[in-house]
Design an enzyme around this catalytic site. Structure first.
Site, mmCIF file in Angstrom:
data_model
loop_
_atom_site.group_PDB
_atom_site.id
_atom_site.type_symbol
_atom_site.label_atom_id
_atom_site.label_comp_id
_atom_site.label_asym_id
_atom_site.label_seq_id
_atom_site.Cartn_x
_atom_site.Cartn_y
_atom_site.Cartn_z
ATOM 1 N N GLU A 158 0.846 -1.192 0.000
ATOM 2 C CA GLU A 158 0.000 0.000 0.000
ATOM 3 C C GLU A 158 0.885 1.248 0.000
ATOM 4 O O GLU A 158 1.789 1.387 0.819
ATOM 5 C CB GLU A 158 -0.905 0.000 1.230
ATOM 6 C CG GLU A 158 -1.849 1.192 1.313
ATOM 7 C CD GLU A 158 -2.734 1.163 2.557
ATOM 8 O OE1 GLU A 158 -3.646 2.004 2.636
ATOM 9 O OE2 GLU A 158 -2.511 0.314 3.434
ATOM 10 N N LYS A 205 -9.681 2.910 -2.792
ATOM 11 C CA LYS A 205 -10.092 2.460 -1.467
ATOM 12 C C LYS A 205 -11.408 3.106 -1.060
ATOM 13 O O LYS A 205 -11.551 4.326 -1.080
ATOM 14 C CB LYS A 205 -8.989 2.793 -0.462
ATOM 15 C CG LYS A 205 -9.234 2.308 0.954
ATOM 16 C CD LYS A 205 -7.994 2.610 1.802
ATOM 17 C CE LYS A 205 -8.150 2.178 3.241
ATOM 18 N NZ LYS A 205 -6.908 2.452 4.020
ATOM 19 N N CYS A 247 -6.384 -2.377 2.611
ATOM 20 C CA CYS A 247 -6.243 -2.235 4.057
ATOM 21 C C CYS A 247 -7.577 -2.221 4.797
ATOM 22 O O CYS A 247 -8.196 -3.266 4.965
ATOM 23 C CB CYS A 247 -5.417 -0.984 4.368
ATOM 24 S SG CYS A 247 -4.657 -0.993 6.014
#
Length: 276
Positions: free
Chosen positions: A42, A115, A152
């Site tokens: 990431e 995301k 994440c």
């Protein structure tokens, strides 16, 4: 079809050029070990800046396509591999996303995942730096299978993982930056295994390693098969982890369990309501 997925558990520095050079070294190492799909960490080009309050952080973002993705496109076509490159994406003058660019083995840019779930806590200031994603849960058709991505914090939400399954994902990639100070340290493997079991696809979770400021990233990158069994797991330092994913197993599992046949979406209305 058997696909080797490589997770590049990389120790990032505060110098972008060093990170890009190290990333290329590890991509080449993974390709040399037979990897077909390669996942970078990431925001792999920087130290993860979400623990600080600093307006200059916005200068670290760049567009997609841009210099970083173009470098990875050249590498992908040279090595004949799929590369997923999570970067800090800028759009226009003042919009920023935590994104992942998917580059196919011919060097073409297959698309971008942004995301969707952006946390805010006393430890992480992500909402300052990232806008929630606006591209949904796309699945990318590549030379080596259909790939879905969660980044994440996304992994804490089963709805996204299911959406990717319904959209046809065979492999779920989860780049993450999770330190030992996080509540997530105790559930890292459990959550990823659950996604694999409930959606009957492969799940590969990549966590950062190294110490950045007050936080130490614990690694433990891992690949699960569609029954939730571990194919391979890394330690706490730099490592190229490769897991073999036999995509034909997905068909066998789905024929056996029939989760998709027996779903009851007509009863799930509450999932899309803003409650409580």
């Amino acid at each position: 079809m058997k696909v080797n997925v490589a997770l590049l558990q990389m120790d990032c520095s505060n110098v972008r050029e060093q990170n890009l050079a190290r990333a290329e070294e590890m991509v080449r190492e993974a390709a040399g070990k037979g990897a077909h799909v390669i996942l970078l960490p990431e925001v792999f080009h920087e130290l993860f800046f979400i623990m600080e309050l600093n307006m200059s952080v916005f200068d670290k973002a760049e567009p997609i396509p841009g210099p970083i993705t173009e470098q990875m496109q050249k590498l992908a076509v040279e090595l004949g591999v799929v590369i997923v490159a999570p970067i800090y994406e800028s759009v226009g003058k003042s919009v920023y996303y935590n994104s992942a660019a998917v580059i196919d083995a011919d060097g073409s840019l297959s698309g971008v995942y942004r995301k969707n779930h952006i946390p805010l806590s006393t430890k992480f200031y992500e909402k300052l730096y990232f806008k929630p994603g606006n591209l949904g849960y796309p699945v990318f058709e590549t030379k080596f299978g259909r790939i879905g991505i969660l980044i994440c914090h996304d992994r804490h939400y089963p709805e996204g993982a299911r959406a990717l399954g319904l959209n046809g994902a065979e492999i779920l990639l989860v780049p993450s930056a999770t330190p030992t100070a996080s509540l997530s340290v105790r559930v890292w493997e459990k959550e990823l295994a659950a996604h694999a079991i409930f959606n009957e696809y492969y799940v590969a979770g990549l966590n950062r390693v190294g110490t950045e400021g007050d936080y130490t990233y614990y690694g433990r990158s891992v690949v699960f098969d569609p029954t939730g069994e571990i194919i391979g797991q890394a330690g706490k330092g730099e490592e190229v982890l490769i897991g073999e994913c036999d995509l034909d197993v997905i068909v066998d599992r789905r024929r056996a369990w029939q989760f998709y046949r027996d779903r009851r979406p007509d009863t799930y209305g509450v999932l899309t309501e803003l409650v409580p």
